[in-house]
Write a protein that holds these residues in place. Structure first.
Motif, PDB file in Angstrom:
ATOM      1  N   ALA A   1       0.847  -1.198   0.000  1.00  0.00           N
ATOM      2  CA  ALA A   1       0.000   0.000   0.000  1.00  0.00           C
ATOM      3  C   ALA A   1       0.882   1.249   0.000  1.00  0.00           C
TER       4      ALA A   1
ATOM      5  N   ARG B   1       2.243   1.794  -3.430  1.00  0.00           N
ATOM      6  CA  ARG B   1       1.242   2.361  -4.341  1.00  0.00           C
ATOM      7  C   ARG B   1       1.048   3.846  -4.087  1.00  0.00           C
ATOM      8  N   LYS B   2       1.010   4.208  -2.811  1.00  0.00           N
ATOM      9  CA  LYS B   2       0.770   5.596  -2.470  1.00  0.00           C
ATOM     10  C   LYS B   2       1.937   6.490  -2.919  1.00  0.00           C
TER      11      LYS B   2
ATOM     12  N   THR C   1      -2.455  -5.227  -3.497  1.00  0.00           N
ATOM     13  CA  THR C   1      -2.359  -4.224  -4.570  1.00  0.00           C
ATOM     14  C   THR C   1      -3.668  -3.461  -4.762  1.00  0.00           C
TER      15      THR C   1
ATOM     16  N   SER D   1      -4.629   1.368  -1.443  1.00  0.00           N
ATOM     17  CA  SER D   1      -3.720   2.472  -1.759  1.00  0.00           C
ATOM     18  C   SER D   1      -3.381   3.243  -0.493  1.00  0.00           C
TER      19      SER D   1
END
Lengths: 401, 395
Positions: free
Chosen positions: A211, A214-215, A291, A294
């Protein structure tokens, strides 16, 4: 697959874990702390001395002798003596005691007259374990009385004591709790609990890491580092976690199992091999699910709440065949379920390999499923990140104008 | 009038903020709906019935068949396999999927007629004690019934008064009364415990991000201005909003999940509500305290998860606190859920009056005090971020 790139990705992942205090806590502190805290909870393996209250309205030698026999059993402890049933019920309402044995007047008189003497047993069944233990202990003591009474009767008819004893109890039972001789709670729960701790901390730590990737847009960086090769990326990203949890695995089987007196009857190498397959499948599943997050906080919140359902749906406390079909289906999709069965059969029961081969095959299939799911997701995210690239540059151009 | 009251203004803002927050939607709606329904579905059958067992009848006599019929008539057992050799016993648990094996020895009938002691051996798969205990109980019941019947038959011709047969064969008769969960139903037993522990966890986790998220999202100034710089108004406004959400969650648990799975509530609803209000308040205030003390919301969340996750294990619900080593009993004592659960079981299953839960209420009040203390410490250590100067607030 490029080994140098894999190593770069593993180092990157290790650096991220070390820099992020939250992931560091989850991966390095939580497993050890939970092992100590949860494991030690069941170190005595079983309960003893469950508090019981008595109301003895008979107050005779026989009633006292009966209560002494109950008190002498391992699991029951007569801690409170009450003068009346309402008073005892108050004690139970306060949770001072978990059960009440009430002996009515004329208990001894009836016993001597060979009449059936009823006694009262009130159980607080809000907690099953204690209630069952009291019930079992009182029933066993009354059975002793039954045998004694029968024997005395036969003796009174001129039958010699040895023969009378045999006649009094024509069928005896011997209950053997196979693989857990004392039928204790610790041996039942601990192996699964230790595995669950590893499973959950691994998933929470991994989901936080992904996460966070992704961020911060690091996922794309990871893809690029791996030269968009799925196998290189996934091996590098998950390799660090696999190494770490392999160490935990060894700790579990070499230190925790012996410490908690849990058996490993099967072959150690097979145990390690299957455990690694389990962790690889879990990592691929974990990567795939993570995935979709986020936000690190959301990932943690959701993963933290999976512990109870994931544990219970594997059938560790309840028969899977007694669950609804959709749950049986879900259960079979979780690597934890065949792994629990494998641990039970291989380590605890020590049965022949062909009796857990089905579970090993299921784990391998789930590994394949996890691989395919992760691969498709990787391609999707990769495509998406490539689509974003021209859009970003397009936006910049427009802004530039 | 109300519209200008800072507490109300903060309350209204917080209600909207939580409604928009993805995390709050997950915690208060999606997670409980999915998890509670899933947990209830696992145990939807309530009680284990017809546990598969195998029988190895090495005697094949009238009496051994009678014994098997006794086993078959028990609602707890189902004889699914008949074994033909003792070698098969060892692997029967795995190969046949049975939870127990009953071994009737050779010459079982003959030995009984000859007054030779004979023993039935029962092997239970005790890797799962739920099955182990059930089989143990049933095996003893069945064997003792048959044994008692044989003794009665032996006694009768010896010239006994028929009224005394029962007293001789079974001198002590137990009248058992089961309080709390007389049905021995696993849904009634486990689901209330699991849902209430998750209730604490959800509320605590959500509250642990009540303030630090404002700092992270740079919305604290707005909150401060709305509360007109009054910290108590800020806390109270947020508290009421969290209470509304938590009561909604409790409503989902007790008014929807419980009826779906037919879980009876024996106690007084009013008393339960009062206890629940106190429990929710404790969870919110302790969460707020953590949120004010730890500025990093992720670390606060870590602490909240670490503190709450083992609550069920330590509560003494499935394994008693008195059987744990002393450091674990101390940890059990410092989790509010342990005390809530005791009070909850007293009210909800034993239907006791409020005065019986006074010790637990006092302990929960102590936790409330700890929560307030945590808030005070948080206000002190993060005062620069909390007490904004009028200038900063105006900005």
């Amino acid at each position: 697959m490029n080994l140098r790139l894999i190593l770069t990705l593993i180092i990157k992942e290790a650096e991220q874990v070390i820099k992020d205090h939250s992931i560091l806590l989850v991966l390095f502190i939580a497993p050890i702390l939970y092992f100590v805290m949860m494991g030690s909870t069941y170190i005595k393996k079983d309960e003893e001395k469950v508090s019981v209250g008595v109301v003895d309205m008979d107050l005779t030698k026989s009633s006292k002798s009966f209560l002494n026999k109950v008190n002498a059993t391992q699991k029951v402890d007569i801690t409170h003596v009450y003068n009346s049933l309402p008073e005892a019920k108050i004690g139970m309402s306060k949770f001072e005691i978990q059960g009440i044995i009430s002996i009515p007047r004329d208990f001894e008189k009836k016993l001597k007259k060979n009449e059936s003497s009823p006694i009262g047993l009130i159980l607080n069944n809000t907690k099953f374990l204690s209630s069952n233990d009291i019930n079992k202990a009182v029933n066993l003591v009354t059975m002793d009385y039954a045998l004694e009474s029968r024997q005395k009767y036969f003796e009174s008819k001129g039958i010699n004591p040895t023969f009378a004893e045999i006649k009094a109890n024509p069928i005896t039972t011997q209950v053997n709790g196979v693989y857990n001789p004392t039928n204790n709670y610790g041996n039942f729960l601990l192996p699964a609990l230790l595995v669950l701790i590893l499973h959950q901390t691994l998933l929470i730590g991994l989901s936080e890491s992904i996460a966070s990737d992704r961020k911060k847009g690091l996922m794309k960086v990871g893809f690029e580092t791996s030269k968009n090769n799925f196998l290189t990326y996934i091996t590098g990203k998950l390799g660090f976690h696999l190494f770490l949890y392999s160490a935990y695995l060894l700790f579990t089987f070499l230190v925790a199992f012996p410490y908690f007196d849990l058996p490993i009857k099967g072959d150690f190498l097979t145990l390690i091999f299957v455990s690694l397959v389990f962790f690889m499948a879990t990592l691929l599943y974990g990567w795939f699910i993570s995935t979709f997050f986020s936000s690190q906080a959301v990932a943690m919140e959701i993963m933290a709440f999976t512990s109870y359902p994931v544990f219970l749906v594997t059938g560790i406390t309840w028969s899977i065949s007694d669950m609804p079909l959709f749950l049986q289906f879900i259960s079979n999709l979780l690597p934890l379920k065949p792994f629990f069965v494998f641990i039970k059969r291989h380590a605890i029961m020590g049965v022949d390999a062909y009796l857990y081969s089905h579970e090993v095959i299921q784990l391998l299939l789930l590994l394949l499923l996890g691989y395919v799911a992760a691969f498709l997701r990787f391609r999707y995210l990769q495509k998406k990140s490539m689509q974003i690239k021209p859009m970003v540059s397009g936006t910049l151009d427009q802004n530039g104008i | 009038m109300l519209k200008n009251w800072p507490v109300y203004r903060v309350f209204k803002r917080e209600m909207l903020r939580l409604a928009r927050l993805k995390s709050a939607r997950n915690l208060f709606i999606i997670i409980p709906l999915v998890v509670f329904l899933l947990l209830g579905s696992i145990y939807y059958k309530g009680a284990l019935r017809e546990v598969p067992v195998a029988v190895y009848d090495n005697d094949n006599s009238t009496l051994s068949r009678t014994y098997i019929r006794f086993l078959e008539s028990s609602p707890n057992l189902k004889v699914t396999h008949y074994l033909s050799s003792s070698d098969a016993i060892e692997n029967a648990f795995v190969e046949k999927g049975v939870q127990g094996v009953f071994y009737i020895p050779k010459d079982f009938h003959k030995n009984i007629l000859k007054n030779v002691p004979t023993q039935i051996r029962i092997y239970t798969n005790s890797t799962n004690i739920v099955f182990g205990n059930l089989l143990y109980k049933t095996a003893l019941q069945v064997t003792q019934t048959l044994s008692g019947a044989i003794v009665a038959k032996r006694i009768a011709p010896l010239g006994i008064n028929p009224n005394k047969i029962l007293g001789t064969v079974l001198p002590i008769n137990i009248n058992t009364r089961v309080l709390g969960n007389p049905q021995y139903n696993y849904v009634y037993y486990l689901l209330p415990g699991l849902t209430t522990v998750l209730l604490q966890m959800i509320i605590f986790l959500a509250a642990a991000r009540a303030f630090n998220l404002e700092w992270k999202n740079n919305t604290y100034q707005e909150l401060f201005t709305l509360a007109r710089g009054s910290i108590p108004s800020m806390i109270l406004g947020k508290y009421f909003a969290f209470m509304v959400y938590s009561l909604g969650l409790s409503g989902l648990t007790f008014a929807i999940i419980f009826p779906i799975f037919g879980i009876p509530i024996y106690g007084n609803i009013g008393s339960l509500l009062l206890l629940l209000l106190l429990f929710i308040t404790v969870s919110i205030i302790m969460g707020f305290g953590l949120s004010l003390m730890v500025k990093d919301e992720i670390i606060a969340l870590d602490a909240a998860i670490f503190y709450n996750s083992p609550a069920f294990v330590f509560s003494g619900f499935t394994f008693p606190i008195w059987a744990m080593p002393w450091p674990n009993t101390v940890y059990a004592e410092i989790i509010p859920y342990t005390h809530f659960l005791t009070a909850f079981l007293k009210l909800y299953q034993l239907d006791t009056s409020l005065n019986f839960i006074l010790p637990e209420v006092l302990k929960l009040l102590l936790f409330l005090f700890c929560g307030i203390l945590m808030i005070a410490i948080g206000l002190l250590i993060n005062r620069k971020s909390i007490f904004l100067s009028p200038k900063t607030a105006a900005l």
